[in-house]
Design an enzyme around this catalytic site. Sequence first.
Site, PDB file in Angstrom:
ATOM      1  N   LEU A  32      -1.984   4.375   5.441  1.00 53.36           N
ATOM      2  CA  LEU A  32      -3.414   4.108   5.279  1.00 53.36           C
ATOM      3  C   LEU A  32      -4.105   3.750   6.589  1.00 53.36           C
ATOM      4  CD1 LEU A  32      -2.686   4.008   2.234  1.00 53.36           C
ATOM      5  CD2 LEU A  32      -4.292   2.110   2.021  1.00 53.36           C
ATOM      6  N   THR A  82       0.834  -1.199   0.000  1.00 50.81           N
ATOM      7  CA  THR A  82       0.000   0.000   0.000  1.00 50.81           C
ATOM      8  C   THR A  82       0.871   1.253   0.000  1.00 50.81           C
ATOM      9  OG1 THR A  82      -0.134   0.402   2.396  1.00 50.81           O
ATOM     10  CG2 THR A  82      -1.644  -1.250   1.455  1.00 50.81           C
ATOM     11  N   ASP A  83       0.298   2.347  -0.433  1.00 55.24           N
ATOM     12  CA  ASP A  83       0.974   3.624  -0.273  1.00 55.24           C
ATOM     13  C   ASP A  83       1.042   3.941   1.223  1.00 55.24           C
ATOM     14  OD1 ASP A  83       2.242   6.025  -0.922  1.00 55.24           O
ATOM     15  OD2 ASP A  83       0.925   6.355  -2.640  1.00 55.24           O
ATOM     16  N   TRP A  84       1.803   4.968   1.555  1.00 49.98           N
ATOM     17  CA  TRP A  84       2.195   5.205   2.948  1.00 49.98           C
ATOM     18  C   TRP A  84       1.049   5.802   3.777  1.00 49.98           C
ATOM     19  CZ3 TRP A  84       5.301   2.401   0.796  1.00 49.98           C
ATOM     20  CH2 TRP A  84       6.625   2.178   1.175  1.00 49.98           C
TER      21      TRP A  84
END
Length: 616
Positions: A329, A325-327
């Site tokens: 979440l 995932t992107d940073w």
Amino acid sequence: MSVDSHPRTPPSPVSPSPGREEPPAGAPYRDAALPVDVRVEDLLSRMTLEEKAGQLFHTMVTIGEGGRLAGPVPAFGMAGTEQMVREQHLSHFNLVGDVTSAREAAEWHNRLQALALGTRLGIPVTVSSDPRNAFASNPGTAARAGALSQWPEPLGLAAVRDPDLVRRAADAARQEYLALGIRCALHPQVDLATEYRWSRIGQTFGEDAKLTGELVAAYIEGFQGPRLGPASVATMTKHFPGGGPQKDGEDPHFAYGKEQVYPGGNFEHHLEPFIAAIAAGTPQIMPYYGMPVGTDLEEVAFGFNRQVLTGLLRERLGFDGVVCTDWGLITDAEVFGQPLPARAWGVEHLTPLERVARALHAGADQFGGETRTDLVLELVRSGSVPERRIDESVRRVLRLKFTLGLFDDPFVDVEAAESAVGRADLCLAGFEAQAASVTVLTNRPAHAEDEPTRPVLPLNPGVRVYLEGLDAAVVAHDAVPVASPEEADVALLRLEAPYEPRPGGFEAHFHAGSLEYSPEELERILRIARTVPTVVDVHLDRPAVLPEIAEVVAALVATFGVGDAALWEVLTGRAAARGRLPFDLPRSTAAVAASRSDVPFDTADPLFRFGDGLVG
């Protein structure tokens, strides 16, 4: 050569961590002769739940003073490095901050690997990095080149339209990353620049899906080689399923930009670069923060979206690599003193525990920028998530570590790092690429009475030049810098593309909003251009609205990450500009607002078109 005499020898070994019995020296996972899958299964069978949970988190780390391991870093909400490795069993770290000393960075890396080697299972660390070989300096998305060679931004590589150049640029970065121990590139970024107001365009390959697909394949080959292995840097392609069509161009790092829209029904088009990246062998993919609005997909952020991660990415596109995932979440944070809520768009009402469960169910393997191993442990121990689901992700993560050879040789040669990083031939190649990427859009005679065959560029030797945004020392050897436009034969202005400043220590780094200069700034530029023949260079980290400037100046130049010296080589004719626009340039912000955010080349009557450029 023995380990004890090798320059890669880790400094200050540490004692194994307490807990379950340490595996024997001859454990199958330690045998480099065995197949990767055999080694993975052996190691997985020996891991505690705590050790498995640690593999699911990919967070930030910094280099401590003098190349030592860092303590807590409040600006990024980071715990101390030893705590994250010893207590939380983390082994994936995104290195933030500039590398100004290759020696210190290499020594830090070896200390980090020694710390990891001293844990019960000795699982080596994978160090990752955002782009750091160009000019972008948003601390949330890139680092400055520092000691590394410096190349154009991906937009500049796209302007040259040469896959071989992209491959060479990526290979240069690979060599420097390897020397420093960086084994995961948190790039390429293959989003399409179809919404010109979006702040993340600068690290894309532009607006065209076909060109982006061709260049991303070359980029991945440059980092990974023909086959992923010990000489590779593994790419993490982002931001699936394409982060370009943001509503009003706002970025989903922030709540006001969480909606991703498809008014043209063009969702499938944005998948094309990812299909090319998967075919090229990218082993990792990062979904973006945004949540799709007005589609058949559930309106939750892509990192929580099972239709996207499992249905589309895993099942339809056949991707079986690591999904990270992107940073940020899961948990709220404070970055550079600015409160930043978790980017849990569409599931804001869920607790952090429930968000972790939701992302795992969606198909994510790792959580970027998070360290909440306690939540994974709680989910498994409560029976909410079966341990076999954790094992699925851990297998993928470990497989990549083994494939990269980290278990067999995790250390770097400090002396070699010092000579490899910023090597003269790499810096020269980067400089030449910068010059090649310069894009000349107009080049008129300096004065109306001049011969049409004598445009203002190239500049004459000894010209008196008024400078803004360019170091006078760069031009002083063959031009005469003067203090005012009135004294000059020509003015040279280097400008940043316009944007609307945003508040906050973190948010201010994202250039968003209007694409037009303020009336005051525009009039100032035009006043200079009416006083003296003027060359204007605009650094386009996203498209800009420039019709009045284009009409008045003698030459209009676009750059995408070019130093003063490389630009001066082009302006004086010693190097040839080869750049062509990687996107259209619109006539107004209103035209952009009226276009469809997901459709390329959709603004009415653009000032310049994709591919425009006076190639020298």
